[in-house]
Design an enzyme around this catalytic site. Structure first.
Site, PDB file in Angstrom:
ATOM      1  N   ASP A 101       0.815  -1.456  -0.049  1.00 47.58           N
ATOM      2  CA  ASP A 101       0.008  -0.023   0.111  1.00 47.58           C
ATOM      3  C   ASP A 101       0.935   1.325   0.022  1.00 47.58           C
ATOM      4  O   ASP A 101       0.501   2.180  -0.457  1.00 47.58           O
ATOM      5  CB  ASP A 101      -0.952  -0.048   1.089  1.00 47.58           C
TER       6      ASP A 101
ATOM      7  N   ASP B  32       4.347   1.409  13.245  1.00 44.71           N
ATOM      8  CA  ASP B  32       3.693   0.279  13.421  1.00 44.71           C
ATOM      9  C   ASP B  32       4.597  -0.878  14.218  1.00 44.71           C
ATOM     10  O   ASP B  32       3.995  -1.472  15.082  1.00 44.71           O
ATOM     11  CB  ASP B  32       3.163  -0.421  12.064  1.00 44.71           C
TER      12      ASP B  32
END
Length: 892
Positions: A68, A469
């Protein structure tokens, strides 16, 4: 980035410290010369969402993966790793590293297509594009679209939205988001036109009330698939009442497929034989989805059948990943969208969906029986530093499993993506014989982390990272996957980290945890951590700076203003004179000096971060701004921004523009000096002579060489940047989605490199030359000296050298049999040297004699223990002899 011409000197090789360098100056603007570099990823493997895996059904082992935010990849069967295909994407078109879809041509297998663009809102300033390649992605051509494409938007796991017509591979379809409808190319993707008679552009919006433009877009069309046995084309639509349309005449006319299931969005549509299978969910994903079904259309009779693996009453998830086995008619698999607890579920059928088996089943709660083993020994951090309690397990089978693909040439091979990596198996058919399927990470070469900060200390691991993350890592070996990411505390995204330049074992990192603490502290160079304390009201990590001697820390967190600590992060006080949200940095020599930048103002503190004063110097008012202080030089700080590159040598009171053709800066960093040089190498991500790139200067910015090239641009890169203090020429580059890159000069650290004095000037006459004299370097001989006395040794070493000054370090070791409560070291200089500053010990000098006694925190040494102290000194002339003897005593 703005582009403007500049001027650079092309220099010849420096052959000796006193040699003459001959440089010619081309007339007019000229690009900075290039120096060959080798770029590699610091190996992590994965680290982000892999929403699509595409096997080319026309060629064995030709597989593509899309991410992405990190570009696209092609599988190398021989290397068992992934090759990046979009590293040529640069700063101006960074969004094209977001890949919404990939299509592999099954007829001419050299052809591949990609729909690229990262956001459909204002975050990405550019329109999307369709990329096309005729050499399997080695090179690309690009056709811009008249609208944006959202490779990192909600719904990005649905698809594939791009598809090549197997009956006429000149025809390529693109199912667009944003209400832009269906598009088609009839010339191998060169030109595109909207299919005007396609009846439905979609209407599903995740959150119509969202004000930031991320959740309120129409997710549009979701996939295109072809019936290879007929002219039929099927298209998914993000419309819960009308999710599937088709054309029975190669796209001339379109109709809603009669009798279709409604109430859900069709994430995938796959044809096997006479059946169209769809996997549906109540949301577009990829993070959510609480209901859905799997359905089958008999394309010969028009009859739809609900073949969901689980009855509606028992479901708490939708379905997403869907794949069929091309070699085994009737065999298909589907994945949940999403089953966070206790784990993802994969279902498999060998009878066209009439019956299903699960990857795992309940045995005696909370235990499970599993058809698989998950071996993460290649990427051990995938357990997320946790030992889950049953029924959950560490690691998980997966989540966000939108991509699920069986190899059309090999029924035993399956790839599937998760929110953190890509997994694979090569014995999938064991499932059908009730023997174990072995699943392993299959993400080697696929690096998808978003890098938020980097640090390369002078001792310890060569690199410590802060990542989005997955926190970040202690990178002891750049070519090996770290065993675990930063823990205690485990911050989901680490936003900043820093170390004490003169005591580099001390690190602090900050990040965006759900709750306090948002800070971790390390005393072993970032290898292990303990939780720090924090001021009241902190909501996020922000930036952090550690004083040169580790005795002060300045933190600019989210939620509250800038604070400072003199207790290594156990207590905090509010700083004054600097606004909340400022970016902070420490002087790398003076432990009391800190710097900050906010909203066009530069700030300096000379009292350990307690108070800051704004500089009157002109600063860039907005945009990407990064500042770095120079190791080994007190008071020198550089700032990179859209107005260029600025340098201060007086702790930020005044700044001068760094020339050399620099017109814009993203970030600046410092590394080991070139052989024979006394100034550190400077690394710049920015624009030099009108070219965006990564550059190095060996003479404080008077002259630059470009060290990347147009094939290695890495999109939105450079907000994290670090030079290596131990290896000349090495730089670490952080990207937003392509992980951490490190670059070395081709030929290694000993290979020659151009170097020009900072006093260089050039003639505009192309036939003229410029002679530049380089002053002789200061000689240090011997390099170290060790003194020994009863129960104590001291080793003196010069660690840095520049014109008129030097930096030294002394290691004190207790060689006695009992613990010491203090120590004292002494020596005498013979060449007029003067100690000007010390840390880790209190230094006094009388004439030529120097004595140093321990600081309050490092006087107690157990038997065999050691500590260090450092100092700055001034010298005159061309020699700096190391003093001898060195005395040491444990009775100060």
């Amino acid at each position: 980035m703005r582009r403007s011409p500049g001027f650079a000197i092309v220099a010849a090789l420096v052959t000796a410290a006193t040699a003459v360098v001959v440089a010619s100056g081309p007339q007019g603007a000229a690009a900075a010369p290039a120096e060959p570099y080798t770029w590699k990823n610091v190996r992590i493997d994965g680290g982000g969402f892999v929403p699509g895996v595409v096997f080319n059904p026309g060629e064995k082992d030709l597989v593509y993966a899309r991410t992405d935010i990190g570009g696209a990849y092609r599988w190398s069967q021989s290397a068992q790793s992934w090759t990046p295909l979009l590293d040529w994407v640069g700063q101006d078109d960074w969004g094209h590293n977001g890949v919404l879809s990939i299509a592999a041509d099954p007829v001419d297998t050299t052809r591949v297509y990609a729909a690229v663009g990262m956001y459909t809102n204002s975050w990405d300033p550019n329109n999307g594009a369709i990329l096309r390649s005729t050499d399997k992605g080695n090179t690309w051509s690009r056709t811009y679209l008249p609208f944006k494409v959202g490779g990192n938007m909600p719904g990005r796991g649905m698809g594939e939205r791009l598809a090549v017509d197997p009956r006429n591979n000149r025809n390529v379809y693109f199912a667009a988001e944003g209400g832009n409808g269906l598009w088609r190319s009839t010339d191998y993707g060169v030109t595109w036109g909207k299919v005007a008679n396609f009846p439905n552009a979609g209407n599903y919006v995740a959150d119509p009330a969202d004000t930031n433009g991320y959740l309120n877009q129409n997710q549009g069309l979701t996939w295109v698939t072809f019936d290879p046995a007929s002219p039929a084309v099927y298209v998914g639509v993000a419309d819960k009442e009308n999710p599937v349309y088709r054309s029975l005449d190669s796209g001339a006319t379109w109709e809603r497929v009669a009798g279709q299931p409604t109430g859900y969005l069709a994430h995938k549509g796959v044809i096997q034989g006479k059946y169209l299978f769809i996997a549906t969910s109540d949301t577009g994903g990829p993070y959510d989805g609480a209901a859905g079904q799997v359905a089958r259309l008999d394309t010969t009779t028009g009859v739809w059948t609900d073949i969901s693996p689980t009855p509606v009453a028992d479901r708490y998830y939708g379905y997403s990943g869907l794949t069929v086995d091309a070699k085994k008619p009737g065999t298909l698999m589907v994945a949940t969208q999403i089953s966070w607890w206790p784990d993802a579920i994969f279902f498999r059928s060998t009878d066209y969906g009439a019956t299903w088996t699960r990857a795992w089943d309940w045995s005696s709660y909370p235990s499970r029986t599993k058809r698989y083993t998950l071996d993460i020994s290649a990427n051990p951090w995938l357990d997320f530093n946790s030992t889950a309690q049953l029924p959950e397990e560490s690691p998980k089978l997966g989540w966000m499993n939108e991509s699920l693909a069986i190899d059309p040439f090999d029924s035993n091979r399956l790839f599937y993506g998760t929110g953190a990596t890509l997994y694979g198996t090569t014995n999938l058919t064991n499932w059908d014989s009730n023997t174990t399927v072995t699943i392993k990470p299959a993400a080697k070469g696929l690096e998808e982390t978003a890098v938020l900060d980097l640090a390369s200390p002078p001792t310890g691991a060569p690199l410590v990272s802060a990542l989005g993350d997955i926190g970040g890592f202690y990178h002891a070996d750049l070519g090996a996957v770290p065993a675990n990411f930063h823990d205690t505390p485990s911050l989901g995204s680490n936003t900043g980290l820093d170390f004490a330049e003169l005591s580099p074992s001390f690190f602090v990192r900050v990040g965006n945890a759900d709750a306090a603490p948002h800070i971790g502290v390390s005393n072993d160079g970032g290898k292990s951590w303990y939780q720090g304390q924090e001021p009241s009201g902190v909501t996020g990590g922000g930036t952090v700076a550690v004083g040169a001697d580790a005795n002060a820390v300045v933190w600019s967190p989210a939620g509250v203003g800038v604070h400072y600590s003199t207790t290594r992060g156990s207590t905090w006080s509010a700083a004054t004179g600097i606004p909340a949200g400022a970016k902070v940095e420490s002087d790398r020599v003076n432990p009391k000096t800190f710097y900050g930048y906010a909203a066009g103002k530069f700030y300096t503190s000379t009292d350990g971060g307690a108070t800051f004063t704004a500089s009157a110097a002109a600063m860039p008012a907005d945009g990407r701004v990064n500042l770095k202080a120079v190791p080994g030089v007190a008071g020198e700080v550089w700032l990179a921004g859209k107005t260029g590159l600025l340098r201060s040598t007086d702790s930020g009171r005044t700044f001068a523009v760094v020339g050399g053709g620099v017109t814009e800066g993203v970030n600046v960093a410092f590394g080991k000096a070139a052989p024979g040089a006394t100034r550190p190498a400077v690394f710049l991500v920015g624009t030099v002579d009108g070219v965006d790139g990564v550059f190095r200067s060996d003479n404080s910015g008077a002259y630059w060489v470009r060290i990347n090239d147009d094939k290695h641009q890495y999109g939105n890169a450079g907000d994290a940047l670090a030079g290596d203090p131990r290896i000349y020429g090495r730089v670490y580059l952080g990207t937003n989605g392509r992980g951490i890159l490190y670059a070395d000069r081709q030929g290694g650290p000993a290979s020659p490199t151009p170097s020009v004095s900072s006093s260089a000037s050039a003639s505009p006459n192309p036939s003229a030359s410029v002679s530049i004299s380089i002053p002789p370097s200061v000689t240090v001989s011997p390099s170290t000296s060790t003194g020994t006395s009863a129960g104590c040794t001291a080793t003196y070493q010069v660690t840095g050298q520049w014109g008129g000054g030097f930096q030294g370090e002394v290691t004190v070791k207790n060689t006695g049999t009992t613990a010491a409560t203090g120590w004292k070291v002494g020596w005498s200089y013979t060449a007029g040297q003067v100690v000007t500053q010390s840390w880790g010990g209190a230094a006094t000098q009388s004439g030529t004699a120097v004595s140093v006694v321990n600081a309050g925190y490092n006087g107690a040494l157990s038997s065999g223990a050691s500590t260090t102290f450092g100092f700055l000194g001034s010298n005159t002339g061309t020699t700096n002899p190391v003093p001898s003897p060195i005395t040491c005593t444990t009775t100060p």
